[in-house]
Design an enzyme around this catalytic site. Sequence first.
Site, mmCIF file in Angstrom:
data_model
loop_
_atom_site.group_PDB
_atom_site.id
_atom_site.type_symbol
_atom_site.label_atom_id
_atom_site.label_comp_id
_atom_site.label_asym_id
_atom_site.label_seq_id
_atom_site.Cartn_x
_atom_site.Cartn_y
_atom_site.Cartn_z
ATOM 1 C CG HIS A 1 -4.458 114.516 42.507
ATOM 2 N ND1 HIS A 1 -4.242 113.441 42.179
ATOM 3 C CD2 HIS A 1 -6.260 114.392 40.881
ATOM 4 C CE1 HIS A 1 -5.357 112.782 41.236
ATOM 5 N NE2 HIS A 1 -6.097 113.157 40.670
ATOM 6 C CG HIS B 1 -10.076 108.932 41.180
ATOM 7 N ND1 HIS B 1 -9.936 108.126 40.216
ATOM 8 C CD2 HIS B 1 -9.804 110.029 40.329
ATOM 9 C CE1 HIS B 1 -9.403 108.328 39.167
ATOM 10 N NE2 HIS B 1 -9.599 109.042 38.945
#
Length: 385
Positions: free
Chosen positions: A58, A100
């Site tokens: 991730h 992100h």
Amino acid sequence: MLKGMSNNLFRKTPIAQLLAASVFTGLMLSSAVAVSAEAPGKTLSEKIGLPWPAVIAHRGASFDAPEETIPAYTVARELGADYLEMDIQRTKDGVLIALHDDTLVRTTNVAEVFPARAKDPVSTFTLAELKQLDAGSWFNKAYPDRARASYAGLQILTLDEVIDIAEGGSNKPGLYIETKVPAQFPGIEADLKKNLEKRGWLTSRPAADAGHVNVAHMPGRVVLQTFEKPSLELLQQEMPQVPKVLLLWIGEGSIEPKSNVAFKDSGFKDKASYYGAQEVKSEAEFAAWMDWAKAHGAIGTGPSTKLTHGGDQSYMDLVKPWMNKMAHDKGLVVHPYTVDDEVDFKKVSDDGVDGFFTNRASELLKFYGRPAKESMDAILKRNGY
């Protein structure tokens, strides 16, 4: 045990040999059925061409290095993660980048470099402007126990730079790509296709040497993911043969909750507790999302997870056994986000998932019996960090 039993049986008469063969075959078939019954997601994953169970790094190895930077992705690759996971946005001048947040405050020094624009969307900055930012020092301040002087001055990466890392070692991980806030970037799905096509990731890639991660050679070398239904439809339109995952959440724009009480009115003191108390409105509501995902090209779901120890990545429990069974029954694999601790690896695995998004790929690899050959520190130092 089976081996010893079969050897003894096969030393008998021809009739006994036939009986023994029947018994042995029956046992083997029963075993195969049992494995299939225990792990339906394994069969689905193999059919699609995905690794099982999957280790999805991730934002890279983001527990140990600044997320979505060179060291985070390099470490994840060297550890042996199956996938390098990233969030894709687009610069003002049309370049796809891995980042992100849709603003730059949390993970860069934008307030120092562009003080008047600190809270502006990523889409308002050119690549040249973004490359001026320090995307590593924030990590040293936030996590002093994991800080490294070499993290200061790290840059935001383009998609091409992340692909360079994926291609750059003996391990050949796949790419797990999320279209982030896609409504802010009309046409980003088509741009992503062009980029992946140009880099040769939409066709078969060379195999890794024996003993190394080989996901880039598998049909599921790229997995596309999104929370947004319109983006999933566009991804399916652009790249129908590429596996896609619909990310799941409870709340506005996603699965309808049983209760609509807002956090500020809930009485909970922290978001993790509030999220953990949220439930889907009904089984039928959950099934409707599964059916929609399947009908629009998804091969799996990415559900949120309630973590044992809470924290800022503990959300709704969308990996209950009945939910995972429903997904599998509908032909969907289950890759939940974002799990870092062994207690949760075990619990959620026992509930029937097919891998995890994790910030700690090293720990998940250990859990799956695939520990890295080198320590985290050794990998970082070998790569100049």
